[in-house]
Write an enzyme that holds these catalytic residues in place. Structure first.
Site, PDB file in Angstrom:
ATOM      1  N   PRO A   2      51.465 -62.922 -74.344  1.00 34.31           N
ATOM      2  CA  PRO A   2      52.403 -62.184 -73.490  1.00 34.31           C
ATOM      3  C   PRO A   2      51.900 -60.765 -73.212  1.00 34.31           C
ATOM      4  O   PRO A   2      51.361 -60.110 -74.098  1.00 34.31           O
ATOM      5  CB  PRO A   2      53.678 -62.122 -74.326  1.00 34.31           C
ATOM      6  CG  PRO A   2      53.521 -63.132 -75.400  1.00 34.31           C
ATOM      7  CD  PRO A   2      52.054 -63.299 -75.618  1.00 34.31           C
ATOM      8  N   GLU A   3      52.066 -60.332 -71.979  1.00 36.44           N
ATOM      9  CA  GLU A   3      51.728 -58.963 -71.594  1.00 36.44           C
ATOM     10  C   GLU A   3      53.028 -58.239 -71.245  1.00 36.44           C
ATOM     11  O   GLU A   3      54.109 -58.759 -71.491  1.00 36.44           O
ATOM     12  CB  GLU A   3      50.726 -58.989 -70.422  1.00 36.44           C
ATOM     13  CG  GLU A   3      49.452 -59.774 -70.776  1.00 36.44           C
ATOM     14  CD  GLU A   3      48.434 -59.841 -69.641  1.00 36.44           C
ATOM     15  OE1 GLU A   3      48.397 -58.920 -68.811  1.00 36.44           O
ATOM     16  OE2 GLU A   3      47.680 -60.824 -69.588  1.00 36.44           O
ATOM     17  N   HIS A  95      59.230 -74.486 -85.430  1.00 40.66           N
ATOM     18  CA  HIS A  95      58.436 -73.364 -85.934  1.00 40.66           C
ATOM     19  C   HIS A  95      59.293 -72.122 -86.180  1.00 40.66           C
ATOM     20  O   HIS A  95      58.822 -70.994 -86.036  1.00 40.66           O
ATOM     21  CB  HIS A  95      57.292 -73.065 -84.966  1.00 40.66           C
ATOM     22  CG  HIS A  95      56.401 -74.253 -84.733  1.00 40.66           C
ATOM     23  ND1 HIS A  95      55.544 -74.728 -85.704  1.00 40.66           N
ATOM     24  CD2 HIS A  95      56.268 -75.097 -83.673  1.00 40.66           C
ATOM     25  CE1 HIS A  95      54.905 -75.798 -85.234  1.00 40.66           C
ATOM     26  NE2 HIS A  95      55.333 -76.036 -84.012  1.00 40.66           N
ATOM     27  N   ARG A 115      51.905 -70.433 -83.909  1.00 41.12           N
ATOM     28  CA  ARG A 115      50.591 -70.112 -84.463  1.00 41.12           C
ATOM     29  C   ARG A 115      50.636 -68.954 -85.457  1.00 41.12           C
ATOM     30  O   ARG A 115      49.606 -68.586 -86.022  1.00 41.12           O
ATOM     31  CB  ARG A 115      49.606 -69.796 -83.331  1.00 41.12           C
ATOM     32  CG  ARG A 115      49.321 -71.022 -82.472  1.00 41.12           C
ATOM     33  CD  ARG A 115      48.277 -70.723 -81.421  1.00 41.12           C
ATOM     34  NE  ARG A 115      48.749 -71.062 -80.081  1.00 41.12           N
ATOM     35  CZ  ARG A 115      48.100 -70.777 -78.966  1.00 41.12           C
ATOM     36  NH1 ARG A 115      46.965 -70.130 -79.009  1.00 41.12           N
ATOM     37  NH2 ARG A 115      48.599 -71.111 -77.806  1.00 41.12           N
ATOM     38  N   ARG A 157      35.195 -42.210 -68.990  1.00 33.39           N
ATOM     39  CA  ARG A 157      34.646 -43.286 -69.816  1.00 33.39           C
ATOM     40  C   ARG A 157      33.352 -43.794 -69.223  1.00 33.39           C
ATOM     41  O   ARG A 157      33.107 -43.662 -68.030  1.00 33.39           O
ATOM     42  CB  ARG A 157      35.644 -44.465 -69.889  1.00 33.39           C
ATOM     43  CG  ARG A 157      36.963 -44.146 -70.553  1.00 33.39           C
ATOM     44  CD  ARG A 157      36.816 -44.154 -72.046  1.00 33.39           C
ATOM     45  NE  ARG A 157      38.012 -43.612 -72.692  1.00 33.39           N
ATOM     46  CZ  ARG A 157      38.881 -44.332 -73.375  1.00 33.39           C
ATOM     47  NH1 ARG A 157      38.713 -45.626 -73.483  1.00 33.39           N
ATOM     48  NH2 ARG A 157      39.916 -43.751 -73.955  1.00 33.39           N
TER      49      ARG A 157
END
Ligand SMILES: [Zn+2]
Length: 316
Positions: A2-3, A95, A115, A157
């Protein structure tokens, strides 16, 4: 994974269902889910029972629930974590890792994680901002995000522009999906060196990042691997609007050229070789800016939710 749009969708659901309620019982069914809480499971349970949830907040991909104006419950969904609101009598999920009952006897909050890469922790004194999140940069939808500081830091950068977008100490909440989509909207190749980007191109990229995030929130996020769901167990549908991510070989929605996949940091980058040509230098930068202008108009007209609307007090 998820973002920002997926975590924001979960945040809104939690805000609606748990803010203002007092936690009753806490049941940890799998200790790995609270492994980041160093004092252990018993301490986690004791610290949270009887606490009132003030709000649900987010920074980048992290959520926290301020408790009684002092401490916080901190959560990260990891790869497959789900925070579900379920009636007290609903059967346990396969789960299910942690269950929160509330003093009012109403719907429970359940942390489900196949997971177990995600997890919950108790953050003492973390109501305003948990210390665990202090190193994470503000996200681009945060009203206090500093655009010009971001532009300067990116240009300072020496890295690929996609790496800069994924650097959570520079800008938070963006992962592979929305980085690839924002770069496509900006006409920038993912490997383009940040040092070669003129200021207007970085500002335009930031605008496209915000547009794609706001549009995705409007669709309830992207359910690319079927594990991400909102608090009611429903999937988002922004995957239907993706231009390049996960679409190798499919035609670019802008020019029709087949989308290309390249390896990137053990994952992939998806891009259009025609709209996002590889290479660098000042000439590329000017070309990028021109392309960006036309794409921007198109993206603007498509946006389902404006940034102002997102930032209104009610929406937050
Ligand atoms: Zn194209």
């Amino acid at each position: 994974m998820p973002e920002l749009p997926e975590v924001e969708t979960v945040r809104r659901g939690l805000d609606r269902w748990v803010t203002g309620r007092t936690i009753g019982t806490v049941e940890v069914l799998h200790p790995r889910a609270v492994r980041r809480h160093a004092p252990g499971v018993a301490d986690f349970v004791a610290a949270l029972a009887g606490r009132r949830v003030d709000a649900v907040r987010r920074r980048g991909k992290y959520l926290w629930l301020p408790l009684d104006g002092r401490d916080a419950l901190l959560g990260h969904l990891g790869m497959s974590g789900q925070l579900l609101v379920q009636p007290a009598g609903a059967p346990d999920e396969t789960h299910l890792r942690v269950r929160f009952g509330f003093a009012d006897g109403g719907p429970q909050l359940r942390f489900v994680d196949q997971r177990t890469f995600g997890g919950l922790a108790y953050s003492r004194g973390g109501a305003v901002l948990p210390a665990e999140l202090a190193h994470i940069a503000r996200d681009p939808l945060d009203p206090e995000f500093d655009d010009e500081a971001f532009v300067a830091r990116v240009r300072g950068r020496r890295t690929a522009v996609k790496r800069a977008l994924l650097d959570q100490t520079l800008i938070s909440g963006i992962g592979n999906i929305y980085a690839d989509e924002a770069l496509w909207r900006s006409g920038l190749y993912w490997g383009r060196g940040t040092g070669t980007l003129p200021c207007p191109v970085v500002r335009s990229l930031l605008g496209h990042v915000r547009e794609v995030l706001v549009e995705a929130i409007g669709s309830g996020g992207t359910s690319f691997d079927a594990l991400y769901v909102n608090v009611n167990g429903r999937s988002g549908y922004f995957d239907r609007s993706l231009a390049v991510y996960g679409r190798q070989g499919a035609p670019c929605p802008r020019c029709g050229a087949p989308v290309v996949r390249e390896p990137f940091a053990n994952r992939s980058s998806f891009f259009c070789p025609h709209c996002q040509p590889a290479g660098s230098g000042e000439g590329q930068g000017r070309g990028g800016a021109t392309r960006t202008g036309s794409v921007r108009l198109r993206a603007r007209s498509r946006a389902a939710v404006s940034l102002d609307e997102y930032r209104s007090p009610r929406a937050r």
